[in-house]
Design a protein around this motif. Structure first.
Motif, PDB file in Angstrom:
ATOM      1  N   SER A  24      48.958  26.405  -0.873  1.00  0.00           N
ATOM      2  CA  SER A  24      48.376  27.564  -0.208  1.00  0.00           C
ATOM      3  C   SER A  24      48.309  28.697  -1.207  1.00  0.00           C
ATOM      4  O   SER A  24      49.217  28.865  -2.027  1.00  0.00           O
ATOM      5  N   GLU A  27      50.270  33.693   1.439  1.00  0.00           N
ATOM      6  CA  GLU A  27      50.957  33.561   2.718  1.00  0.00           C
ATOM      7  C   GLU A  27      52.031  34.627   2.810  1.00  0.00           C
ATOM      8  O   GLU A  27      52.610  35.041   1.801  1.00  0.00           O
ATOM      9  N   ARG A  28      52.306  35.027   4.052  1.00  0.00           N
ATOM     10  CA  ARG A  28      53.312  36.049   4.277  1.00  0.00           C
ATOM     11  C   ARG A  28      54.618  35.334   4.593  1.00  0.00           C
ATOM     12  O   ARG A  28      54.671  34.469   5.465  1.00  0.00           O
ATOM     13  N   THR A  29      55.660  35.668   3.827  1.00  0.00           N
ATOM     14  CA  THR A  29      56.958  35.044   4.069  1.00  0.00           C
ATOM     15  C   THR A  29      58.046  35.889   3.437  1.00  0.00           C
ATOM     16  O   THR A  29      57.862  36.436   2.346  1.00  0.00           O
ATOM     17  N   ARG A  36      53.449  26.769   0.233  1.00  0.00           N
ATOM     18  CA  ARG A  36      53.311  25.566   1.037  1.00  0.00           C
ATOM     19  C   ARG A  36      52.320  24.599   0.388  1.00  0.00           C
ATOM     20  O   ARG A  36      51.348  25.024  -0.230  1.00  0.00           O
ATOM     21  N   ARG A 106      44.680  27.708   4.662  1.00  0.00           N
ATOM     22  CA  ARG A 106      45.238  28.964   5.200  1.00  0.00           C
ATOM     23  C   ARG A 106      46.385  28.660   6.137  1.00  0.00           C
ATOM     24  O   ARG A 106      46.307  27.746   6.953  1.00  0.00           O
ATOM     25  N   VAL A 107      47.436  29.467   6.057  1.00  0.00           N
ATOM     26  CA  VAL A 107      48.557  29.300   6.981  1.00  0.00           C
ATOM     27  C   VAL A 107      48.735  30.530   7.870  1.00  0.00           C
ATOM     28  O   VAL A 107      49.464  30.485   8.861  1.00  0.00           O
ATOM     29  N   ASP A 108      48.080  31.634   7.502  1.00  0.00           N
ATOM     30  CA  ASP A 108      48.163  32.840   8.341  1.00  0.00           C
ATOM     31  C   ASP A 108      46.967  33.724   7.997  1.00  0.00           C
ATOM     32  O   ASP A 108      45.986  33.247   7.413  1.00  0.00           O
ATOM     33  N   ARG A 109      47.045  35.017   8.349  1.00  0.00           N
ATOM     34  CA  ARG A 109      45.905  35.933   8.142  1.00  0.00           C
ATOM     35  C   ARG A 109      45.940  36.637   6.786  1.00  0.00           C
ATOM     36  O   ARG A 109      45.288  37.668   6.615  1.00  0.00           O
ATOM     37  N   SER A 110      46.706  36.108   5.843  1.00  0.00           N
ATOM     38  CA  SER A 110      46.757  36.753   4.530  1.00  0.00           C
ATOM     39  C   SER A 110      45.349  36.897   3.965  1.00  0.00           C
ATOM     40  O   SER A 110      44.515  36.012   4.131  1.00  0.00           O
TER      41      SER A 110
ATOM     42  N   HIS B  19      47.008  43.461  13.618  1.00  0.00           N
ATOM     43  CA  HIS B  19      47.128  42.661  12.397  1.00  0.00           C
ATOM     44  C   HIS B  19      47.354  43.517  11.156  1.00  0.00           C
ATOM     45  O   HIS B  19      47.064  43.087  10.043  1.00  0.00           O
ATOM     46  N   PHE B  22      48.762  42.511   7.654  1.00  0.00           N
ATOM     47  CA  PHE B  22      48.019  41.737   6.668  1.00  0.00           C
ATOM     48  C   PHE B  22      46.977  42.577   5.922  1.00  0.00           C
ATOM     49  O   PHE B  22      46.257  42.058   5.076  1.00  0.00           O
TER      50      PHE B  22
END
Lengths: 274, 264
Positions: A24, A27-29, A36, A106-110, B19, B22
């Motif tokens: 990926s 990503e937000r983490t 990932r 994609r895993v989120d809205r990054s 959102h 982001f």
């Protein structure tokens, strides 16, 4: 925004490549960990006689990447092969004749768009950029394209400028398009080039021409992504530049993005050329 | 039947709030004042033969004819302090500016434009920065990457509005495979109003896991640089920036003319 990745056949001994990874990109983490990784295949497609043909389907080693080159696929200048990422167990042919839709990492809205590494190797040096061909562009079978000459170089070290316009459409039917290069100040047509849908249109722009004119490029029937390559003179040590130009939407902030780009396109796409 | 514009705008505002974690820029940045523009943040390197910048004349491009403009490049040292500016007058659709040498190894800059009559269009300067490694090289081009720096050229160059924001932690992995024979130089620029820390993680394909590399603390409008060798795999950048996209240069000791530059 899901994407395709074009592998280009180029002239002058330039070998193009696409490196696609399982990681990926954004990503937000809160964790400190590797990105990932996804179980993916890459399917290779080429448009032949009005139909998409799947040349191969390759698993991407996980976690890792896959690199394909135009020399490895023996692509002639102007030919285009499309890399389509697919989930490991997904059938690639939906049966509708269109280029299959790619899967997403994609895993989120990054915010950063998906990319692969597009490389160009010439005389032992490589220039690359993070590139893609958005699906939303490939969904449009009739569009317009306008690009400016910001990246054509001139000067004593420059051997040649090569414009490569990548045109990709999910529809495979053979359609011919026309590209116009014109002098922006004199409003004079310099030359035209014809190209097929799902190919790359190649135009050499000599440095002497780039030195004396502001050269703009347009098509009134197709979308495309222009890539500009500049190569050093053959008698000098090798050096090169590769970059794609900004579309007109990039000149404006969010509020005026559409109205501003429409104004620019209206000015130049409708301009009569002598 | 379409919803009235007010409801559409309200829905858009609610979506932005929901959102906002982001968003790389301020959730509600506000309109630009006449004459203001937004610029990306560009890199200057003092250790190569030459730097150039390709500046667009947006008002002329919209009009379809030459329009007089003053292009201003405003420079900042690695700690984000003003280093002065360089101005060029032109009426061309694009102007390639050779940047005068600066007394630093590297710096950042933004692009602003001034017209006799301020344009009402909200313009974004995303130009192209060009790097010439030796006097025998062509210039390697890379387009603007990220910034959100609002400038008004009629005001003091020290007054800028910075729209970039930090949020929670993000991982950003450039989709580029690095190889052990490469010398990789990362330039991490910070367009946020806050000092930001960026950690570099290294991931090797086929192995999994990661190795921690250097952490860079970058002041607002500043830039930090790190050089890495012997990489075999991918870099991941961990920061509080949703869009943390260093400029990367790849060179090779075995091939003196190899000079690949790209924004991640």
């Amino acid at each position: 925004m899901t994407c395709y990745y074009p592998l280009l056949g180029l002239p002058h001994g330039i070998d193009a490549s696409v490196t696609f990874s399982t990681f990926s990109h954004n990503e937000r983490t809160a964790a400190v960990r590797p990105p990932r990784s996804h179980s993916l295949d890459v399917a290779l497609y080429r448009a032949e006689r009005g139909r998409w043909r799947c040349l191969d389907r390759l698993p991407v080693p996980e976690p890792g990447d896959l690199t394909l080159t135009s020399a490895g696929l023996d692509l002639a200048p102007g030919e285009l092969v499309v890399l389509v990422p697919l989930e490991r167990d997904r059938r690639e042919d939906p049966g509708d004749g269109l280029l299959p839709l790619p899967c997403s990492k994609r895993v989120d809205r990054s915010p950063v768009a998906e990319r692969a590494s597009l490389g160009f190797r010439w005389r032992g040096v490589t220039s690359s950029y993070q590139g893609e061909y958005p699906v939303r562009m490939a969904q449009i079978d009739q569009g317009t394209m306008l690009s400016f000459d910001a990246l054509f170089q001139s000067g004593p070290t420059v051997g040649r400028n090569l414009l490569c316009l990548v045109n990709l459409c999910r529809q495979p039917e053979e359609v011919e398009h026309r590209l116009e290069l014109f002098d922006a100040h004199a409003h004079r047509l310099m030359r035209t080039a014809t190209y097929r849908r799902n190919s790359c249109c190649l135009v050499d722009v000599p440095p002497e021409e780039a030195a004396t004119k502001e050269v703009f490029v347009r098509s009134t029937t197709s979308l495309g992504i222009p890539i500009l390559l500049t190569l050093s003179r053959e008698d000098l040590p090798p050096s090169m530049s590769v970059e794609h130009t900004h579309p007109p939407t990039e000149f404006f902030s969010e509020r005026d993005r559409l109205s501003g780009s429409r104004a620019i396109k209206r000015t130049w796409l409708g301009m009569a050329l002598s | 039947m379409n919803a009235p514009p007010t409801i559409g705008r309200l829905k858009e505002a609610l979506r932005r709030v929901r959102h906002r974690g982001f968003h790389a820029l301020s959730t509600f940045p506000g309109a630009l004042a006449p004459g203001e523009t937004i610029s990306d943040q560009f890199l200057y390197r003092g250790d190569i033969a030459a730097n150039r910048f390709v500046a667009e004349n947006t008002v002329a491009l919209v009009a379809g004819e030459p329009v007089e403009v003053t292009h201003r490049l405003l420079f900042f040292d690695p700690d984000g302090r003003s280093l002065g500016e360089q101005s060029v007058d032109s009426s061309r659709f694009y102007t390639t500016i050779t940047i005068d040498p600066l007394p630093v190894d590297f710096a950042t800059y933004v692009h602003a434009t001034a017209y006799r009559k301020p344009s009402t269009l909200q313009r974004h300067h995303r130009g192209y920065s060009l790097y010439q490694r030796t006097s025998q090289s062509v210039f390697a081009a890379v387009h603007g990457n990220f910034g959100g720096i609002v400038t008004d050229p009629s005001r003091s160059p020290r007054r800028h509005r910075l729209l970039a924001r930090h949020r929670a932690h993000f991982l950003y992995t450039p989709q580029h495979r690095f190889h052990p024979d490469e010398q990789v130089t990362l330039y991490v620029m910070n367009p946020c109003p806050t000092t930001e820390t960026v950690e570099v993680l290294q991931t090797a394909p086929g192995v999994g896991g990661h190795r921690r590399g250097p952490a860079l603390t970058v002041p607002s409008l500043g830039v930090r640089c790190c050089r890495l060798e012997g990489l075999d795999g991918y870099l991941t950048l961990r920061s509080r920036l949703p869009t943390c996209r260093p400029l990367i240069f790849v060179e090779k000791e075995s091939h003196l003319h190899h000079f690949d530059v790209f924004h991640t």
